[in-house]
Design a protein around this motif. Structure first.
Motif, short mmCIF file in Angstrom:
data_model
loop_
_atom_site.label_atom_id
_atom_site.label_comp_id
_atom_site.label_asym_id
_atom_site.label_seq_id
_atom_site.Cartn_x
_atom_site.Cartn_y
_atom_site.Cartn_z
N ARG A 1 0.83 -1.21 0.00
CA ARG A 1 0.00 0.00 0.00
C ARG A 1 0.87 1.26 0.00
O ARG A 1 0.56 2.24 -0.67
N SER A 2 1.97 1.20 0.75
CA SER A 2 2.85 2.37 0.82
C SER A 2 3.45 2.69 -0.55
O SER A 2 3.72 3.85 -0.86
N ALA B 1 0.84 4.67 -2.43
CA ALA B 1 0.68 6.00 -1.83
C ALA B 1 1.84 6.92 -2.21
O ALA B 1 1.64 8.10 -2.53
N LEU C 1 1.79 10.38 -4.44
CA LEU C 1 2.34 11.64 -3.93
C LEU C 1 3.33 12.25 -4.91
O LEU C 1 3.31 13.46 -5.16
N ILE D 1 -4.67 6.40 -7.07
CA ILE D 1 -5.41 6.35 -5.81
C ILE D 1 -6.71 5.57 -5.97
O ILE D 1 -7.18 4.91 -5.04
N MET E 1 -6.01 2.13 -5.19
CA MET E 1 -5.91 1.93 -3.75
C MET E 1 -7.30 1.85 -3.11
O MET E 1 -7.58 0.99 -2.27
N GLN F 1 -8.37 -3.79 2.20
CA GLN F 1 -7.98 -2.73 3.12
C GLN F 1 -8.95 -2.61 4.29
O GLN F 1 -10.11 -3.01 4.21
N GLN G 1 -8.08 2.47 6.48
CA GLN G 1 -7.32 2.68 5.25
C GLN G 1 -8.23 3.14 4.12
O GLN G 1 -7.87 4.01 3.32
N SER H 1 -9.02 6.87 4.41
CA SER H 1 -7.91 7.69 3.93
C SER H 1 -7.81 7.64 2.40
O SER H 1 -7.52 8.67 1.76
N SER H 2 -8.04 6.47 1.83
CA SER H 2 -8.00 6.33 0.37
C SER H 2 -9.05 7.20 -0.29
O SER H 2 -8.78 7.90 -1.28
N SER I 1 -8.13 10.89 -0.09
CA SER I 1 -7.07 11.20 -1.06
C SER I 1 -7.62 11.21 -2.48
O SER I 1 -7.25 12.07 -3.30
#
Length: 369
Positions: free
Chosen positions: A204-205, A208, A212, A227, A230, A236, A240, A243-244, A247
């Motif tokens: 996942r990182s 992300a 970014l 995104i 994600m 997830q 999570q 947050s997805s 974003s």
């Protein structure tokens, strides 16, 4: 309305206040005095936990991203690529943001320092006052309950989940890439994101960080697609997912506002993402930046000005704050107030002058002279 009312009734602060009132009546104490004691005790308990975390982080070499003293309007801040220190008007609380990086056990040690500081404070305040003691003990006890929600992670969660973890190379690469973005070194950030994808394509990182970097390059449509993948991950957690969705909404609105994606193709997706994020518990105030962008996209500059100002005032992330200020400047421009736009943009340029939306806004303002 019923859902919100249920949340208020079940909120820990509501339960704590009810307990203080019941205890005050049972022990024949003045209820107003007990409630004042509750407020002070709550602040004391929270402060002890944050001070313990900060001291533990400094002693153990844990990365400290943000230190915010107080609540309310921002008085002064010291913004650096890897750390933000801000002082707000009412200095009654302390907020510390840390990250595990490559050594999660160091963060576990900092969390242990936080827990010890909280417990010691709660024990030391026993008998100081009914409301004070109950609130301080309650705040510390609640912090020790393992939970991880959008925007917050409890001390208890850190203690129960990090002690078994070893060095994480993916997290280390991701942290280095984020640092490079924060410093404006997009060449290095892109290289690290590529290396991260080659070594850990399913993390996942990884997704992300790639999103970014794309946003930092001004490639909002590509970031939105990254995104979206994600957000569509069925494995997830709700935290999570929240947050997805948040974003995704930000990237989609920005892609529309920049002209990289047609409004009719992405506006509905962005609106639904905001609703989904809030439903899953994402803090409403953290969505003000998204809502400001939406207002700008649909031609409501006054609403955009209000929401962007709220977002910028509450945000302590330097990239996010600079972006909110760029939105504020653009909203002022649409409203015909270029003087206010220049003031907002100057504030953004002081924080992150190279951020794409900041640079583009400067070009628009200079053309409009």
């Amino acid at each position: 309305m019923l859902v919100r009312l249920t949340r208020v009734v079940r909120h820990p602060l509501t339960v704590l206040t009810a307990g203080v009132v019941v205890a005050a009546v049972a022990f024949r104490r003045a209820v107003p005095l007990a409630l004042v004691g509750e407020l002070v005790g709550l602040l004391a308990g929270l402060l002890s936990l944050q001070v313990g975390l900060l001291v533990g982080a400094v002693l153990l070499g844990v990365r400290v991203h943000r230190v915010v003293v107080g609540v309310g309007p921002r008085l002064v801040d010291w913004t650096r690529p890897r750390r933000v220190v801000a002082v707000r008007l009412v200095p009654v609380v302390l907020s510390v943001a840390v990250s595990a990086g490559r050594a999660p056990r160091r963060l576990w040690g900092a969390a242990l320092c936080s827990a010890v500081a909280g417990v010691v404070t709660a024990v030391a305040t026993m008998g100081v006052g009914l409301g004070f003691s109950i609130a301080c003990t309650g705040a510390v006890a609640y912090a020790l309950v393992p939970r991880k929600r959008p925007g917050s992670t409890s001390t208890g969660w850190l203690l129960t989940h990090l002690w078994r973890q070893t060095e994480d190379q993916a997290e280390d690469l991701a942290a280095r890439a984020v640092d490079a973005v924060q410093e404006g070194d997009l060449v290095t950030a892109s290289e690290l994101a590529g290396e991260l994808y080659d070594r850990h394509p399913g993390e996942r990182s990884t997704a992300a960080v790639r999103a970014l970097v794309l946003e930092a390059q001004g490639r909002y449509a590509e970031a939105m697609l990254q995104i979206m993948a994600m957000a569509g991950d069925m494995g997830q957690t709700p935290r999570q997912a929240a947050s997805s969705f948040a974003s995704l909404a930000g990237a989609a609105y920005t892609a529309i506002e920049s002209g990289q994606v047609a409004r009719e193709l992405a506006l509905g997706t962005a609106d639904q993402a905001v609703a989904d994020a809030e439903t899953l518990g994402y803090p409403a105030y953290k969505l003000n930046g998204c809502r400001a962008l939406r207002a700008l996209v649909v031609g409501e500059p006054q609403a955009a000005i209000r929401l962007a100002r709220l977002a910028a005032d509450s945000c302590d992330d330097r990239l996010g704050r600079a972006d909110d200020l760029a939105t504020l400047a653009r909203a002022h421009m649409v409203a015909g107030d270029n003087r206010a736009a220049r003031a907002a943009l100057a504030e953004a340029e002081r924080i992150v002058p190279w951020w794409p939306r900041v640079v583009e806004t400067r070009k628009r303002l200079d053309v409009g002279k």
